[in-house]
Design a protein around this motif. Structure first.
Motif, PDB file in Angstrom:
ATOM      1  N   VAL A 285      -0.232   6.993  -5.968  1.00  0.00           N
ATOM      2  CA  VAL A 285       1.062   7.539  -5.581  1.00  0.00           C
ATOM      3  C   VAL A 285       1.241   7.583  -4.064  1.00  0.00           C
ATOM      4  O   VAL A 285       2.311   7.250  -3.544  1.00  0.00           O
ATOM      5  N   ASP A 286       0.184   7.986  -3.333  1.00  0.00           N
ATOM      6  CA  ASP A 286       0.313   8.096  -1.875  1.00  0.00           C
ATOM      7  C   ASP A 286       0.725   6.759  -1.261  1.00  0.00           C
ATOM      8  O   ASP A 286       1.697   6.671  -0.497  1.00  0.00           O
ATOM      9  N   ALA A 287      -0.037   5.714  -1.597  1.00  0.00           N
ATOM     10  CA  ALA A 287       0.248   4.396  -1.030  1.00  0.00           C
ATOM     11  C   ALA A 287       1.648   3.931  -1.428  1.00  0.00           C
ATOM     12  O   ALA A 287       2.405   3.392  -0.604  1.00  0.00           O
ATOM     13  N   ALA A 288       2.024   4.172  -2.688  1.00  0.00           N
ATOM     14  CA  ALA A 288       3.356   3.770  -3.153  1.00  0.00           C
ATOM     15  C   ALA A 288       4.442   4.490  -2.361  1.00  0.00           C
ATOM     16  O   ALA A 288       5.483   3.909  -2.035  1.00  0.00           O
ATOM     17  N   ALA A 289       4.216   5.768  -2.051  1.00  0.00           N
ATOM     18  CA  ALA A 289       5.212   6.533  -1.291  1.00  0.00           C
ATOM     19  C   ALA A 289       5.376   5.943   0.108  1.00  0.00           C
ATOM     20  O   ALA A 289       6.499   5.735   0.588  1.00  0.00           O
ATOM     21  N   HIS A 290       4.250   5.652   0.787  1.00  0.00           N
ATOM     22  CA  HIS A 290       4.357   5.053   2.126  1.00  0.00           C
ATOM     23  C   HIS A 290       5.059   3.697   2.060  1.00  0.00           C
ATOM     24  O   HIS A 290       5.952   3.394   2.866  1.00  0.00           O
ATOM     25  N   LEU A 291       4.658   2.890   1.065  1.00  0.00           N
ATOM     26  CA  LEU A 291       5.250   1.558   0.944  1.00  0.00           C
ATOM     27  C   LEU A 291       6.743   1.634   0.645  1.00  0.00           C
ATOM     28  O   LEU A 291       7.521   0.797   1.122  1.00  0.00           O
ATOM     29  N   GLY A 292       7.147   2.632  -0.141  1.00  0.00           N
ATOM     30  CA  GLY A 292       8.558   2.777  -0.457  1.00  0.00           C
ATOM     31  C   GLY A 292       9.368   3.191   0.763  1.00  0.00           C
ATOM     32  O   GLY A 292      10.502   2.733   0.973  1.00  0.00           O
ATOM     33  N   ALA A 293       8.795   4.051   1.605  1.00  0.00           N
ATOM     34  CA  ALA A 293       9.543   4.601   2.740  1.00  0.00           C
ATOM     35  C   ALA A 293       9.609   3.631   3.917  1.00  0.00           C
ATOM     36  O   ALA A 293      10.570   3.658   4.695  1.00  0.00           O
ATOM     37  N   LEU A 294       8.582   2.783   4.064  1.00  0.00           N
ATOM     38  CA  LEU A 294       8.524   1.913   5.256  1.00  0.00           C
ATOM     39  C   LEU A 294       9.790   1.073   5.466  1.00  0.00           C
ATOM     40  O   LEU A 294      10.315   1.029   6.584  1.00  0.00           O
ATOM     41  N   PRO A 295      10.331   0.431   4.423  1.00  0.00           N
ATOM     42  CA  PRO A 295      11.499  -0.429   4.690  1.00  0.00           C
ATOM     43  C   PRO A 295      12.802   0.331   4.906  1.00  0.00           C
ATOM     44  O   PRO A 295      13.746  -0.229   5.449  1.00  0.00           O
ATOM     45  N   THR A 296      12.887   1.597   4.451  1.00  0.00           N
ATOM     46  CA  THR A 296      14.187   2.282   4.484  1.00  0.00           C
ATOM     47  C   THR A 296      14.243   3.408   5.502  1.00  0.00           C
ATOM     48  O   THR A 296      15.331   3.892   5.812  1.00  0.00           O
ATOM     49  N   GLY A 297      13.070   3.847   6.023  1.00  0.00           N
ATOM     50  CA  GLY A 297      13.119   4.978   6.947  1.00  0.00           C
ATOM     51  C   GLY A 297      11.765   5.212   7.585  1.00  0.00           C
ATOM     52  O   GLY A 297      11.061   4.256   7.891  1.00  0.00           O
ATOM     53  N   ARG A 298      11.403   6.485   7.742  1.00  0.00           N
ATOM     54  CA  ARG A 298      10.171   6.803   8.477  1.00  0.00           C
ATOM     55  C   ARG A 298       9.166   7.482   7.558  1.00  0.00           C
ATOM     56  O   ARG A 298       9.530   8.271   6.694  1.00  0.00           O
ATOM     57  N   THR A 299       7.896   7.189   7.789  1.00  0.00           N
ATOM     58  CA  THR A 299       6.842   7.781   6.982  1.00  0.00           C
ATOM     59  C   THR A 299       5.665   8.207   7.849  1.00  0.00           C
ATOM     60  O   THR A 299       5.408   7.600   8.891  1.00  0.00           O
ATOM     61  N   VAL A 300       4.988   9.249   7.426  1.00  0.00           N
ATOM     62  CA  VAL A 300       3.840   9.799   8.150  1.00  0.00           C
ATOM     63  C   VAL A 300       2.663   9.877   7.183  1.00  0.00           C
ATOM     64  O   VAL A 300       2.797  10.414   6.080  1.00  0.00           O
ATOM     65  N   ALA A 301       1.517   9.330   7.599  1.00  0.00           N
ATOM     66  CA  ALA A 301       0.302   9.427   6.802  1.00  0.00           C
ATOM     67  C   ALA A 301      -0.630  10.447   7.436  1.00  0.00           C
ATOM     68  O   ALA A 301      -0.894  10.371   8.645  1.00  0.00           O
ATOM     69  N   VAL A 302      -1.091  11.391   6.645  1.00  0.00           N
ATOM     70  CA  VAL A 302      -2.112  12.326   7.123  1.00  0.00           C
ATOM     71  C   VAL A 302      -3.419  11.887   6.498  1.00  0.00           C
ATOM     72  O   VAL A 302      -3.522  11.802   5.269  1.00  0.00           O
ATOM     73  N   ILE A 303      -4.403  11.562   7.353  1.00  0.00           N
ATOM     74  CA  ILE A 303      -5.638  11.017   6.798  1.00  0.00           C
ATOM     75  C   ILE A 303      -6.770  12.036   6.932  1.00  0.00           C
ATOM     76  O   ILE A 303      -6.730  12.945   7.765  1.00  0.00           O
ATOM     77  N   ALA A 304      -7.766  11.881   6.026  1.00  0.00           N
ATOM     78  CA  ALA A 304      -8.840  12.875   5.949  1.00  0.00           C
ATOM     79  C   ALA A 304      -9.930  12.606   6.980  1.00  0.00           C
ATOM     80  O   ALA A 304     -10.598  13.529   7.440  1.00  0.00           O
TER      81      ALA A 304
END
Lengths: 386, 386
Positions: B149-168
């Motif tokens: 789900v996380d990767a899908a969310a980033h991939l979905g947001a990249l073309p239409t707007g802005r996304t932030v990944a918080v990494i461990a």
């Protein structure tokens, strides 16, 4: 218990223009079905109709009652002992129902399981499992014997407990045909309920009436796989209006068959994955708690159930044609439209007394000009029905 | 904005036994990271530890700061201008984060999309569509760059707007390895946030810390396909504790991957089928409404955030070893157990003043004997950490 005037009650209930709400009003106003039948021609005439509303012949009704007796069916008349207590709370409760099987089940704590006729295999599996668990927990499982979720619910409940089918047609017209054997099994092990006369093959207009009986018999309705604008949602709305609990089984947003149930969850239905979700959120049954104190009935009293009748009490004071002459009828017709209007609004906008307006409405209804609806509302009929 | 004493703050934040809550207390008590670092050996000694807590060498920190600068990363220090306002509301907000990309995004209205690493194809499709719609509506989509789900969310947001990944892990340790390119794209078009030092390969204990940052950055968390007892539910719980909104995508009871989200719905999360369900139930962002008036923050003030600090103000009045001598430490240890105890309860059951108990707790924590937890609670550590 069958009243001695069962035939008259049957005839009144099946008289053209006499819906369930009007039946109850006529009974209260005239004290007996025979007196109401006698009054009908004059009432309809006052409403502008020049022929008497058609009632079935006494002989035909007697033959139907005989035949129902041969089928082992029990009759239950509204406002007579033996009529299911929860169902009687509906403003438009059926005047008479025929019950094949164990009629006592209709006064036991019950829940309805309803859903799509086109349910997925998973939806049917969920319905069957839920029904089996709920029936095993002692609840009567009520459904409408349709294809899909309904049939799965009955099939799930049969081996573990009791189930009741409410059908849209007559007791002798199983529908859909492939459920003929299922109906026989339910009549033997549970009960089958019909409002329609023997010989009635169900048509589209019968299903909402069936749905209100389902909603009326139960403490709550569980919706499994219902698309938006489906019949199951009508049952859910009727149940909610009657103050019953709503339960819905969630589904993926990608499945259009889950939309209706998800909408209900959004509106506050109890999310239901297993029988525990129903059992944990079940109101008390009036037979155990007393109707007055149960939260179900504190909430469930339909608006306007007693108010219109109080306008008519004592009935003798209201002449069947108001002293102002025919004018209230014209003004009432003028103020109405085909979408429902609250009777209270109508009275406020009329220059006549509430009693005169109510009398005019009754006459107009018997003349086929207006329709009385639950919630103390009334609507103009598009064209006279005769 | 990088404070001049960035190195000291880094060293204090990474000193053995100094968690995020203790970092903030030490900063308030001693006024600067340098003064707190100076005080640490004596505090730990008073707590019963005979060696000073280990801090990183100043040279190592300077090299890490240089290297972060070369990577184009921005540093954000708690209680210094530029630190994300919503994140700062967390009681255990990270003392310092490194941000690769557009750090301003962290102060924009954002929602998190989280869910299972083993999400179904449908779950990933739902996440991607929701993310695309939410990003297109102007919300920053935050997630954890995990599989599913996380990767899908980033991939979905990249073309239409802005996304932030918080990494461990550290910014230089993309995880899982197959998301290395995704992290690069997010750093270019959005932002990547890390609390862990460079060179940190994420381990199990890092993920709950990552989850609290996700919860802290957003107005609400959308849960897609989370099994019971999954990490996504931890993020949801942290978000709820911080007063953020919860959204959940429903699923069939037959799908174990839907259990967690369905449970959240049962607990009152907003049922979410499309972005409209999120947008219709979004609280105001403090940057638009002012923190004091926003319902989010009326609800979200974590209990005890200011209370323990008020015990310590003014810090000069509380000697680092209480006048009663070492006795509070023994009594405090006696009253604690490995499950968290509210500090208020501890103070009530102690014969010492609140200030003395707080001072003892700080010393015991630096000595590795107790652990301070959000919600003004404290727990005994099973065995000294040194």
């Amino acid at each position: 218990m069958i009243p001695r005037d069962a035939e008259d009650r049957f005839r009144l209930a099946r008289t053209e223009g006499v819906g369930p709400i009007t039946y109850r009003r006529l009974m209260r106003r005239y004290g007996s079905a025979a007196a109401a039948l006698d009054a009908l021609p004059a009432l309809a005439r006052a409403g502008g109709r020049d022929t008497a509303p058609k009632s079935p012949q006494p002989g035909a009704i007697a033959r139907e009652i005989d035949r129902l007796g041969q089928m082992g069916a029990h009759l239950r008349f509204i406002d007579v002992e033996g009529y299911p207590a929860l169902l009687a709370l509906l403003e438009d409760a059926p005047p008479v129902i025929a019950v094949q099987g164990d009629a006592e089940l209709l006064d036991r704590p019950a829940v309805a399981l309803v859903g799509g006729r086109n349910a997925s295999a998973n939806g049917q599996r969920i319905a069957e499992t839920l029904a089996a668990e709920l029936a095993a927990a002692g609840l009567v499982v009520v459904s409408g014997m349709a294809r899909g979720v309904d049939a799965a619910a009955h099939l799930g409940a049969l081996p573990t407990g009791r189930t009741v089918a409410v059908i849209a047609g007559g007791l002798d017209c199983p529908y859909p045909p492939e459920n003929t054997d299922l109906q026989r099994r339910i009549a033997e092990a549970g009960a089958v309920v019909a409002e329609a006369p023997l010989g009635t093959t169900p048509q589209a207009r019968h299903f909402p009436r069936r749905n209100r009986i389902i909603a009326g018999l139960v403490l709550g309705v569980v919706v499994v796989e219902a698309a938006q604008r489906s019949g199951s949602l009508i049952t859910a709305r009727l149940a909610q209006e009657a103050g019953r609990e709503l339960y819905a089984v969630p589904g993926s947003p990608l499945d259009p068959r889950a939309r209706g149930a998800n909408d209900l969850l959004r509106q506050g239905a109890h999310l239901t994955e297993s029988a525990a979700d129903v059992l944990d959120n079940l109101p008390d049954h009036p037979s155990r708690e007393g109707i007055g104190r149960s939260p179900l009935f504190a909430r469930g009293a339909p608006p306007g159930l007693s108010a219109p009748d109080s306008f008519l009490e004592p009935p003798e004071n209201v002449p069947s044609t108001a002293p102002e002459g025919p004018i209230p009828h014209a003004q009432v017709l003028d103020l109405l439209e085909s979408s429902p209007t609250p009777v209270d609004d109508l009275v406020r906008r009329c220059q006549f007394s509430a009693a005169a307006v109510m009398a005019a409405l009754l006459e107009l209804e018997l003349a086929g000009r207006v329709e009385t609806l639950p919630g103390n509302r009334v609507a103009l009929l598009a064209a006279p029905a005769f």
